[in-house]
Design a protein around this motif. Structure first.
Motif, PDB file in Angstrom:
ATOM      1  N   PHE A 168       0.833  -1.198   0.000  1.00 57.49           N
ATOM      2  CA  PHE A 168       0.000   0.000   0.000  1.00 57.49           C
ATOM      3  C   PHE A 168       0.870   1.251   0.000  1.00 57.49           C
ATOM      4  O   PHE A 168       0.530   2.264  -0.609  1.00 57.49           O
ATOM      5  N   MET A 169       2.029   1.186   0.667  1.00 52.95           N
ATOM      6  CA  MET A 169       2.924   2.337   0.718  1.00 52.95           C
ATOM      7  C   MET A 169       3.532   2.619  -0.649  1.00 52.95           C
ATOM      8  O   MET A 169       3.714   3.783  -1.024  1.00 52.95           O
ATOM      9  N   SER A 170       3.825   1.573  -1.400  1.00 50.22           N
ATOM     10  CA  SER A 170       4.346   1.745  -2.758  1.00 50.22           C
ATOM     11  C   SER A 170       3.368   2.573  -3.585  1.00 50.22           C
ATOM     12  O   SER A 170       3.761   3.551  -4.241  1.00 50.22           O
ATOM     13  N   PHE A 171       2.107   2.178  -3.545  1.00 53.73           N
ATOM     14  CA  PHE A 171       1.101   2.873  -4.353  1.00 53.73           C
ATOM     15  C   PHE A 171       0.864   4.296  -3.862  1.00 53.73           C
ATOM     16  O   PHE A 171       0.654   5.205  -4.670  1.00 53.73           O
ATOM     17  N   ARG A 172       0.913   4.513  -2.560  1.00 55.45           N
ATOM     18  CA  ARG A 172       0.759   5.880  -2.044  1.00 55.45           C
ATOM     19  C   ARG A 172       1.865   6.782  -2.572  1.00 55.45           C
ATOM     20  O   ARG A 172       1.609   7.910  -2.983  1.00 55.45           O
ATOM     21  N   GLU A 173       3.081   6.289  -2.544  1.00 60.67           N
ATOM     22  CA  GLU A 173       4.202   7.108  -3.016  1.00 60.67           C
ATOM     23  C   GLU A 173       4.180   7.302  -4.523  1.00 60.67           C
ATOM     24  O   GLU A 173       4.498   8.387  -5.014  1.00 60.67           O
ATOM     25  N   ILE A 174       3.827   6.277  -5.249  1.00 60.16           N
ATOM     26  CA  ILE A 174       3.769   6.410  -6.705  1.00 60.16           C
ATOM     27  C   ILE A 174       2.727   7.459  -7.087  1.00 60.16           C
ATOM     28  O   ILE A 174       2.959   8.282  -7.978  1.00 60.16           O
ATOM     29  N   LYS A 175       1.615   7.464  -6.409  1.00 59.35           N
ATOM     30  CA  LYS A 175       0.560   8.439  -6.722  1.00 59.35           C
ATOM     31  C   LYS A 175       0.991   9.875  -6.439  1.00 59.35           C
ATOM     32  O   LYS A 175       0.405  10.811  -6.971  1.00 59.35           O
ATOM     33  N   ASP A 176       2.041  10.067  -5.633  1.00 59.51           N
ATOM     34  CA  ASP A 176       2.553  11.402  -5.321  1.00 59.51           C
ATOM     35  C   ASP A 176       3.572  11.904  -6.337  1.00 59.51           C
ATOM     36  O   ASP A 176       4.034  13.042  -6.231  1.00 59.51           O
ATOM     37  N   ILE A 177       3.948  11.083  -7.314  1.00 60.81           N
ATOM     38  CA  ILE A 177       4.922  11.506  -8.322  1.00 60.81           C
ATOM     39  C   ILE A 177       4.303  12.648  -9.131  1.00 60.81           C
ATOM     40  O   ILE A 177       3.211  12.504  -9.677  1.00 60.81           O
ATOM     41  N   PRO A 178       5.006  13.792  -9.222  1.00 62.37           N
ATOM     42  CA  PRO A 178       4.410  14.969  -9.859  1.00 62.37           C
ATOM     43  C   PRO A 178       4.398  14.955 -11.391  1.00 62.37           C
ATOM     44  O   PRO A 178       3.769  15.825 -12.002  1.00 62.37           O
ATOM     45  N   PHE A 179       5.057  13.995 -12.018  1.00 60.63           N
ATOM     46  CA  PHE A 179       5.136  13.944 -13.475  1.00 60.63           C
ATOM     47  C   PHE A 179       4.209  12.844 -13.991  1.00 60.63           C
ATOM     48  O   PHE A 179       4.503  11.661 -13.824  1.00 60.63           O
ATOM     49  N   PRO A 180       3.102  13.214 -14.625  1.00 65.73           N
ATOM     50  CA  PRO A 180       2.083  12.233 -15.024  1.00 65.73           C
ATOM     51  C   PRO A 180       2.609  11.059 -15.855  1.00 65.73           C
ATOM     52  O   PRO A 180       2.231   9.919 -15.602  1.00 65.73           O
ATOM     53  N   SER A 181       3.473  11.313 -16.826  1.00 61.16           N
ATOM     54  CA  SER A 181       3.931  10.213 -17.682  1.00 61.16           C
ATOM     55  C   SER A 181       4.812   9.237 -16.904  1.00 61.16           C
ATOM     56  O   SER A 181       4.718   8.022 -17.092  1.00 61.16           O
TER      57      SER A 181
END
Length: 150
Positions: free
Chosen positions: A50-63
Motif C-alpha cells: 500500500f505504501m508503494s502505491f501511495r508514493e507512486i501516486k505522489d509523483i508529480p510527473f504524469p507520464s
C-alpha cells in the motif's frame, strides 16, 4: 530453487528517470532495468505494498507516474495491503527509532512482514540500516548476487 522474493523501494522505480550523467546513478538505473526484466520474465518475485502505491501516486510527473504504476500493477506477485497496518506500524516505529524516515521504515516493515529475501534501494541511509530480518542492498549489488546464483 525457490524464486527470490524482492521488494523495490520507490527510489528504484524512479532511478531510470533521474539525471544519468553521474556514473553511479547510470549504473543503478541499468541494474534496475535488468531487475525489471527479471521480474517481467518471472525469474524473481516482486512484492509491493500500500505504501508503494501511495508514493507512486505522489509523483508529480504524469507520464512517469503512469509508467511506474503500470509496471507495478502488471508485475506485482504479492501485495501487502493496509489490512496489515497494525503489524506494519509497530515494526516501522521500531525502525524509525534508528533514524530511518517514516516512509522508508514503512516500506521496510512491509518487506520484512512479507518475508522478502531482499529489499532493494538506492537510498544510502536505508542501505546502511542493519537488520537480520532482511538483506538490504542497492540494485547493482543485487545484480551481482543474481549473476552468481545463475
Amino acid at each position: 530453487m525457490n524464486k527470490l522474493k524482492i521488494y523495490l523501494d520507490n527510489c528504484c522505480y524512479g532511478r531510470p528517470f533521474d539525471d544519468l550523467s553521474q556514473e553511479k546513478v547510470k549504473n543503478e538505473a541499468t541494474a534496475k532495468r535488468y531487475i525489471q526484466t527479471l521480474i517481467k520474465f518471472k525469474s524473481i518475485v516482486l512484492y509491493s505494498s500500500f505504501m508503494s502505491f501511495r508514493e507512486i501516486k505522489d509523483i508529480p510527473f504524469p507520464s512517469i507516474k503512469e509508467h511506474i504504476l503500470d509496471f507495478v500493477k502488471e508485475n506485482t506477485s504479492v501485495f501487502i495491503s493496509d489490512k496489515n497496518i497494525n503489524k506494519v506500524m509497530v515494526l516501522s516505529e521500531e525502525i524509525i527509532k534508528t533514524g530511518i524516515k517514516k516512509k522508508d521504515a514503512t516500506h521496510l516493515a512491509c518487506s520484512i512482514i512479507a518475508e522478502c529475501d531482499y529489499f532493494i534501494t538506492t537510498d544510502r541511509r536505508v542501505v546502511n540500516y542493519k537488520t537480520d530480518k532482511i538483506k538490504i542492498i542497492n540494485p547493482i549489488e543485487f545484480v551481482e548476487i543474481w549473476r552468481n546464483l545463475t
